[in-house]
Design a protein around this motif. Structure first.
Motif, short mmCIF file in Angstrom:
data_model
loop_
_atom_site.label_atom_id
_atom_site.label_comp_id
_atom_site.label_asym_id
_atom_site.label_seq_id
_atom_site.Cartn_x
_atom_site.Cartn_y
_atom_site.Cartn_z
N PHE A 1 22.05 -2.27 34.95
CA PHE A 1 20.62 -2.23 35.24
C PHE A 1 19.84 -3.08 34.23
CE2 PHE A 1 22.28 1.61 37.14
CZ PHE A 1 21.57 1.74 38.33
N SER A 2 19.18 -4.11 34.72
CA SER A 2 18.28 -4.89 33.88
C SER A 2 16.94 -4.16 33.78
CB SER A 2 18.07 -6.29 34.48
OG SER A 2 17.34 -6.17 35.71
N VAL A 3 16.07 -4.62 32.90
CA VAL A 3 14.73 -4.03 32.81
C VAL A 3 13.99 -4.20 34.13
CG1 VAL A 3 12.46 -4.58 31.84
CG2 VAL A 3 14.30 -3.97 30.33
N LYS A 4 14.19 -5.34 34.77
CA LYS A 4 13.55 -5.56 36.07
C LYS A 4 14.01 -4.53 37.10
CE LYS A 4 12.56 -9.28 39.36
NZ LYS A 4 12.82 -10.71 39.70
N ASP A 5 15.30 -4.19 37.08
CA ASP A 5 15.83 -3.16 37.99
C ASP A 5 15.19 -1.80 37.71
OD1 ASP A 5 17.62 -5.00 39.15
OD2 ASP A 5 19.16 -4.57 37.66
N ILE A 6 15.06 -1.47 36.43
CA ILE A 6 14.47 -0.19 36.05
C ILE A 6 13.00 -0.14 36.45
CG2 ILE A 6 13.90 1.33 34.09
CD1 ILE A 6 16.40 0.15 32.67
N GLN A 7 12.28 -1.23 36.18
CA GLN A 7 10.86 -1.31 36.56
C GLN A 7 10.68 -1.16 38.07
OE1 GLN A 7 9.87 -5.12 34.83
NE2 GLN A 7 8.86 -4.18 33.06
N HIS A 8 11.56 -1.81 38.82
CA HIS A 8 11.49 -1.72 40.28
C HIS A 8 11.66 -0.28 40.75
CE1 HIS A 8 11.88 -2.99 44.47
NE2 HIS A 8 12.95 -2.23 44.56
N LYS A 9 12.61 0.42 40.14
CA LYS A 9 12.84 1.81 40.53
C LYS A 9 11.66 2.70 40.13
CE LYS A 9 16.49 5.25 40.75
NZ LYS A 9 17.87 5.62 40.41
N ILE A 10 11.06 2.41 38.97
CA ILE A 10 9.87 3.16 38.54
C ILE A 10 8.74 2.96 39.54
CG2 ILE A 10 8.04 3.28 36.78
CD1 ILE A 10 10.22 2.56 34.70
N ASN A 11 8.48 1.70 39.91
CA ASN A 11 7.38 1.38 40.83
C ASN A 11 7.62 1.95 42.22
OD1 ASN A 11 6.07 -0.06 38.81
ND2 ASN A 11 7.04 -2.01 39.36
N ALA A 12 8.89 2.02 42.61
CA ALA A 12 9.23 2.55 43.94
C ALA A 12 9.14 4.07 44.01
CB ALA A 12 10.62 2.08 44.34
N ASN A 13 9.03 4.71 42.83
CA ASN A 13 9.01 6.18 42.81
C ASN A 13 7.75 6.72 42.12
OD1 ASN A 13 11.85 7.32 43.78
ND2 ASN A 13 12.22 5.42 42.65
N ASN A 14 6.62 6.08 42.43
CA ASN A 14 5.32 6.55 41.96
C ASN A 14 5.21 6.68 40.44
OD1 ASN A 14 4.30 6.81 44.65
ND2 ASN A 14 5.49 8.70 44.86
N GLY A 15 5.80 5.72 39.73
CA GLY A 15 5.60 5.68 38.28
C GLY A 15 6.66 6.35 37.44
N GLN A 16 7.67 6.94 38.07
CA GLN A 16 8.76 7.56 37.30
C GLN A 16 10.08 7.37 38.05
OE1 GLN A 16 8.13 11.68 36.31
NE2 GLN A 16 7.05 11.14 34.42
N ALA A 17 11.12 7.12 37.30
CA ALA A 17 12.45 6.98 37.91
C ALA A 17 13.43 7.85 37.14
CB ALA A 17 12.90 5.53 37.88
N THR A 18 14.31 8.51 37.87
CA THR A 18 15.31 9.38 37.24
C THR A 18 16.70 8.77 37.37
OG1 THR A 18 13.98 11.34 37.76
CG2 THR A 18 16.29 11.71 37.23
N PHE A 19 17.42 8.79 36.26
CA PHE A 19 18.79 8.27 36.23
C PHE A 19 19.74 9.36 35.76
CE2 PHE A 19 16.00 4.65 35.62
CZ PHE A 19 16.57 3.66 36.43
N ARG A 20 20.90 9.44 36.39
CA ARG A 20 21.93 10.38 35.98
C ARG A 20 22.87 9.67 35.01
NH1 ARG A 20 22.20 15.77 36.31
NH2 ARG A 20 21.36 15.63 38.43
N THR A 21 23.05 10.23 33.84
CA THR A 21 23.94 9.61 32.86
C THR A 21 25.39 9.95 33.17
OG1 THR A 21 24.01 11.46 31.29
CG2 THR A 21 22.12 9.94 31.13
N ILE A 22 26.32 9.25 32.50
CA ILE A 22 27.73 9.55 32.74
C ILE A 22 28.12 10.89 32.14
CG2 ILE A 22 28.38 7.13 33.00
CD1 ILE A 22 29.50 7.13 30.22
N ALA A 23 27.24 11.46 31.31
CA ALA A 23 27.48 12.81 30.77
C ALA A 23 27.04 13.88 31.76
CB ALA A 23 26.71 12.99 29.46
N GLY A 24 26.24 13.48 32.76
CA GLY A 24 25.71 14.45 33.72
C GLY A 24 24.29 14.87 33.42
#
Length: 203
Positions: A129-152
């Motif tokens: 995930f590049s910063v652009k990818d993260i920003q896109h996900k944030i913008n697509a989800n009303n200002g917040q994006a959630t990611f699941r880590t490999i730890a869970g």
């Protein structure tokens, strides 16, 4: 007189051709170096190379010595050497020093290996995930994006008033991405200014 003029003209042409040939050779050398080593990015004075994996790059700088030690003690060195792809949010030494006094020392003890493993893997997500990818996900989800880590655990990303990407851990702790898009052979590296602490897990 004509002979001297012709001689000077030939000499000037030869010099021009030599200069062009030399410049061309330099470009070939530079291009071959780029092809061999990949992209190079300066991170706090350290040249990190995209053909290196995550471990190889963070080992280059003293800024990440605590992180390297934590990864080794958690038994995760091979995880971050693997093909991935992994996106890793790497805390600097200064970030680790913000932890409560004695907490890192405790985590580095052999009987806390699983806790340390959980903490470090809470800084990594599967994929690149590049910063652009993260920003896109944030913008697509009303200002917040959630990611699941490999730890869970989960990380929530948002953009603050200074246009920084802020990561929020399970406990509400915040960390800013200070350096970003450092391409690795096995994923992507972003540098953060605070350690992300997941909720306590009963192991």
């Amino acid at each position: 007189m004509k002979k001297w003029f012709i001689f000077l003209l030939v000499a000037a042409s030869a010099q021009s051709l030599f200069a062009q040939d030399s410049a061309s050779s330099n470009h070939i050398v530079i291009d071959s170096v780029k092809a061999k080593w990949g992209k190079v990015k300066n991170v706090n004075g350290t040249a990190m190379i995209s053909s290196n994996n995550i471990i190889e790059n963070i080992e280059l700088s003293k800024e990440y010595s605590l992180l390297v030690t934590a990864i080794e003690d958690a038994g995760l060195t091979e995880t971050f050497r693997s093909k991935g792809p992994i996106t890793f949010f790497a805390p600097t030494n200064q970030a680790f020093e913000k932890l409560p006094a004695g907490e890192l020392d405790t985590l580095l003890k052999p009987n806390h290996k699983l806790d340390l493993n959980y903490l470090i893997t809470s800084h990594a997500i599967a994929g690149k995930f590049s910063v652009k990818d993260i920003q896109h996900k944030i913008n697509a989800n009303n200002g917040q994006a959630t990611f699941r880590t490999i730890a869970g655990s989960t990380l929530t990303a948002k953009i603050d008033s200074n246009r920084n990407i802020v990561l929020i851990d399970d406990n509400g702790g915040e960390s800013i991405i200070s350096k970003f898009d450092i391409l690795q052979s096995n994923g992507m590296l972003h540098i953060i200014n605070a350690v992300l602490v997941p909720k306590t897990k009963n192991i």
